[in-house]
Design a protein around this motif. Structure first.
Motif, mmCIF file in Angstrom:
data_model
loop_
_atom_site.group_PDB
_atom_site.id
_atom_site.type_symbol
_atom_site.label_atom_id
_atom_site.label_comp_id
_atom_site.label_asym_id
_atom_site.label_seq_id
_atom_site.Cartn_x
_atom_site.Cartn_y
_atom_site.Cartn_z
ATOM 1 N N LYS A 52 -11.166 37.565 -97.848
ATOM 2 C CA LYS A 52 -10.667 37.050 -99.120
ATOM 3 C C LYS A 52 -9.937 38.145 -99.895
ATOM 4 O O LYS A 52 -8.820 37.946 -100.382
ATOM 5 C CB LYS A 52 -11.827 36.490 -99.945
ATOM 6 C CG LYS A 52 -11.388 35.739 -101.193
ATOM 7 C CD LYS A 52 -12.580 35.008 -101.791
ATOM 8 C CE LYS A 52 -12.167 34.121 -102.946
ATOM 9 N NZ LYS A 52 -13.277 33.301 -103.453
ATOM 10 N N LEU A 53 -10.556 39.308 -99.989
ATOM 11 C CA LEU A 53 -9.933 40.421 -100.704
ATOM 12 C C LEU A 53 -8.663 40.869 -99.996
ATOM 13 O O LEU A 53 -7.659 41.181 -100.641
ATOM 14 C CB LEU A 53 -10.920 41.582 -100.823
ATOM 15 C CG LEU A 53 -10.475 42.777 -101.656
ATOM 16 C CD1 LEU A 53 -10.185 42.350 -103.092
ATOM 17 C CD2 LEU A 53 -11.541 43.868 -101.640
ATOM 18 N N MET A 54 -8.675 40.874 -98.669
ATOM 19 C CA MET A 54 -7.505 41.278 -97.901
ATOM 20 C C MET A 54 -6.327 40.344 -98.175
ATOM 21 O O MET A 54 -5.205 40.791 -98.421
ATOM 22 C CB MET A 54 -7.836 41.268 -96.411
ATOM 23 C CG MET A 54 -6.683 41.721 -95.518
ATOM 24 S SD MET A 54 -6.982 41.435 -93.769
ATOM 25 C CE MET A 54 -6.342 39.768 -93.595
ATOM 26 N N VAL A 55 -6.583 39.031 -98.141
ATOM 27 C CA VAL A 55 -5.511 38.058 -98.361
ATOM 28 C C VAL A 55 -4.996 38.138 -99.789
ATOM 29 O O VAL A 55 -3.784 38.069 -100.036
ATOM 30 C CB VAL A 55 -6.012 36.633 -98.035
ATOM 31 C CG1 VAL A 55 -4.963 35.601 -98.400
ATOM 32 C CG2 VAL A 55 -6.358 36.523 -96.551
ATOM 33 N N ILE A 56 -5.905 38.294 -100.764
ATOM 34 C CA ILE A 56 -5.492 38.402 -102.163
ATOM 35 C C ILE A 56 -4.588 39.610 -102.364
ATOM 36 O O ILE A 56 -3.512 39.513 -102.974
ATOM 37 C CB ILE A 56 -6.724 38.483 -103.091
ATOM 38 C CG1 ILE A 56 -7.435 37.121 -103.148
ATOM 39 C CG2 ILE A 56 -6.320 38.921 -104.499
ATOM 40 C CD1 ILE A 56 -8.749 37.153 -103.908
ATOM 41 N N LYS A 57 -4.994 40.756 -101.840
ATOM 42 C CA LYS A 57 -4.187 41.972 -101.994
ATOM 43 C C LYS A 57 -2.828 41.810 -101.307
ATOM 44 O O LYS A 57 -1.798 42.239 -101.837
ATOM 45 C CB LYS A 57 -4.933 43.179 -101.408
ATOM 46 C CG LYS A 57 -6.121 43.628 -102.230
ATOM 47 C CD LYS A 57 -6.583 45.032 -101.850
ATOM 48 C CE LYS A 57 -6.996 45.093 -100.416
ATOM 49 N NZ LYS A 57 -7.575 46.416 -100.056
ATOM 50 N N HIS A 58 -2.837 41.177 -100.145
ATOM 51 C CA HIS A 58 -1.591 41.040 -99.392
ATOM 52 C C HIS A 58 -0.615 40.111 -100.111
ATOM 53 O O HIS A 58 0.578 40.416 -100.231
ATOM 54 C CB HIS A 58 -1.892 40.508 -97.990
ATOM 55 C CG HIS A 58 -0.735 40.610 -97.047
ATOM 56 N ND1 HIS A 58 -0.241 41.830 -96.611
ATOM 57 C CD2 HIS A 58 0.037 39.666 -96.464
ATOM 58 C CE1 HIS A 58 0.782 41.614 -95.811
ATOM 59 N NE2 HIS A 58 0.971 40.318 -95.697
ATOM 60 N N PHE A 59 -1.088 38.985 -100.602
ATOM 61 C CA PHE A 59 -0.208 38.043 -101.302
ATOM 62 C C PHE A 59 0.230 38.591 -102.659
ATOM 63 O O PHE A 59 1.362 38.349 -103.095
ATOM 64 C CB PHE A 59 -0.900 36.695 -101.481
ATOM 65 C CG PHE A 59 -0.744 35.779 -100.303
ATOM 66 C CD1 PHE A 59 0.482 35.589 -99.709
ATOM 67 C CD2 PHE A 59 -1.835 35.100 -99.791
ATOM 68 C CE1 PHE A 59 0.634 34.741 -98.624
ATOM 69 C CE2 PHE A 59 -1.699 34.248 -98.715
ATOM 70 C CZ PHE A 59 -0.465 34.074 -98.122
ATOM 71 N N THR A 60 -0.667 39.287 -103.357
ATOM 72 C CA THR A 60 -0.311 39.860 -104.659
ATOM 73 C C THR A 60 0.780 40.920 -104.499
ATOM 74 O O THR A 60 1.693 41.011 -105.328
ATOM 75 C CB THR A 60 -1.546 40.471 -105.328
ATOM 76 O OG1 THR A 60 -2.567 39.470 -105.470
ATOM 77 C CG2 THR A 60 -1.208 41.007 -106.710
#
Length: 428
Positions: free
Chosen positions: A180-188
């Motif tokens: 979840k944190l990985m996807v959030i950081k990547h999309f942000t």
């Protein structure tokens, strides 16, 4: 009489034209509002910075304001990158499988074999450098046959060492990788990816929504003329009619894309337009996630540099330190005696650190990553094909649903403007 006839004819021409064009513009600009601009653009308003902190939370999070006192706009999707990424995991990826499932699709045994190939070409230099650094005299005094025996032993043990390391990753991946944190950081960090995701999946439906603005708005103009002629000829009819048409055209357009979830015989279009294309969209979504989000490189970067990077490093050292003893084989006792226990322990720590340095090379290999992306794509597509229409529409709509009212409001404002503009040009 002739004047009334000319007035009616003018209204029959101009009002539907206005309502049709404004319906088209409303939906066209509404789609633009979803995606553009990527970054916030606005102007400073004196006093807003002080007032901002007292505004309700629901107002603060609107893409209209910034806490530095600016008023402007940022695309709804880019402005919600963190929330939408979170929803993409909660509503999408988490339903497709857990992180262990994704890791298994990457074929850990092939990861190990690939890393072994990378390490084979470098391991000889690493062994010599490390032993020389800890005890240069020892290495220089060793007979060449013994040195070659050490190198041969290390090369022989390398596949087993690397396999143990990749197995350790697999056994502990849930603790090492916060998807979840990985996807959030990547999309942000890459908001355009979110735009691309929505555009790739819904390009056809978004184009329909824009055209629907005219298809709906144009005939509504004739109803507006009928109201003017038969009910009330007042100046406020056109602005209010514009508000209603602008609001409704957006509402129906969005509803036709997502609803009804299950086919209904009484609905003219039977089922939401996106849902009719579920098999096609499944393939597009799977390709996008596999090639841009859940990639081998992104997972490797998160493992080595993410929130749990310390755990990854500790696991590597724990796994690799015993492997140094194994790789030394029969020479271990002699090397340990010659170097001393403390120096030998430092050698094991250094060896673990140096071998773990191959991990980024493994994850960053583009050609190997493309092959693994194919496995992830197949897995996601297979899992998504089993999703029911309700889960499928939740996956696609949940990210923008909370801000849909802004699009409806935008349609109403433009409709009112169109009505006032018609009054200004042609009068009541």
């Amino acid at each position: 009489m002739l004047h009334q006839y000319h007035s009616l004819l003018l209204e029959l021409i101009t009002v539907p034209l206005f309502t049709g064009v404004i319906g088209y513009i409303t939906n066209w600009t509404g789609v633009l509002m979803l995606f553009r601009p990527l970054e916030f653009h606005g102007i400073r308003v004196p006093g807003l910075r002080m007032v901002f902190r007292y505004l309700p939370k629901r107002v603060q999070v609107l893409p209209l304001f910034r806490e530095d006192g600016r008023v402007g706009w940022q695309g709804i999707i880019p402005s919600r990158a963190d929330k939408m990424a979170s929803l993409a995991v909660d509503k999408g990826l988490s339903k497709l499988g857990n992180v262990s499932d994704f890791y298994r699709q990457m074929e850990p045994e092939k990861l190990a074999a690939h890393m072994t190939v990378i390490a084979q070409s470098e391991i000889r230099a690493i062994v010599e450098t490390l032993i020389e650094r800890e005890n240069p005299q020892l290495w220089r005094n060793l007979p060449s046959q013994v040195k070659e025996a050490v190198h041969a032993r290390v090369r022989q043990q390398l596949p087993e060492i690397v396999e143990e390391m990749t197995d350790a990753f697999g056994d502990n991946i849930d603790q090492l990788l916060d998807v979840k944190l990985m996807v959030i950081k990547h999309f942000t960090a890459n908001p355009q990816l979110l735009n691309d995701l929505f555009m790739i999946m819904g390009k056809r439906e978004l184009r329909f929504m824009v055209n629907f603005g005219f298809y709906f708005g144009f005939p509504m103009g004739f109803l507006t003329v009928a109201f003017l002629e038969l009910v009330a000829r007042e100046w406020y009819v056109l602005p209010i009619g514009g508000i209603i048409i602008g609001w409704v055209v957006n509402y129906i357009g969005i509803s036709m894309i997502f609803e009804p979830i299950f086919p209904k015989w009484y609905c003219p279009w039977r089922q939401g337009l996106l849902l009719k294309r579920q098999p096609e969209i499944t393939v597009l979504y799977a390709a996008m996630v596999a090639e841009k989000v859940m990639t081998l490189e992104n997972i490797g970067h998160e493992l080595l540099h993410g929130a749990n990077a310390d755990r990854t490093k500790a696991l590597l050292e724990t796994t690799l330190r015993p492997a140094v003893d194994k790789s030394m084989g029969p020479a271990r006792v002699a090397v340990k005696f010659a170097m001393g226990s403390s120096n030998y322990d430092r050698l094991k720590d250094s060896m673990a650190s140096e071998v773990s340095a191959f991990v980024p090379m493994m994850y960053a290999d583009e050609e190997f990553g493309i092959h693994q992306a194919g496995n992830i794509k197949t897995f996601i597509a297979k899992q998504m094909s089993a999703m029911g229409p309700d889960d499928f529409v939740e996956l696609l709509r949940s990210a923008i649903k909370q801000d849909e009212w802004l699009l409806f409001l935008h349609g109403g404002v433009l409709g009112a403007f169109a009505g006032l503009l018609h009054l200004a040009i042609f009068g009541v």
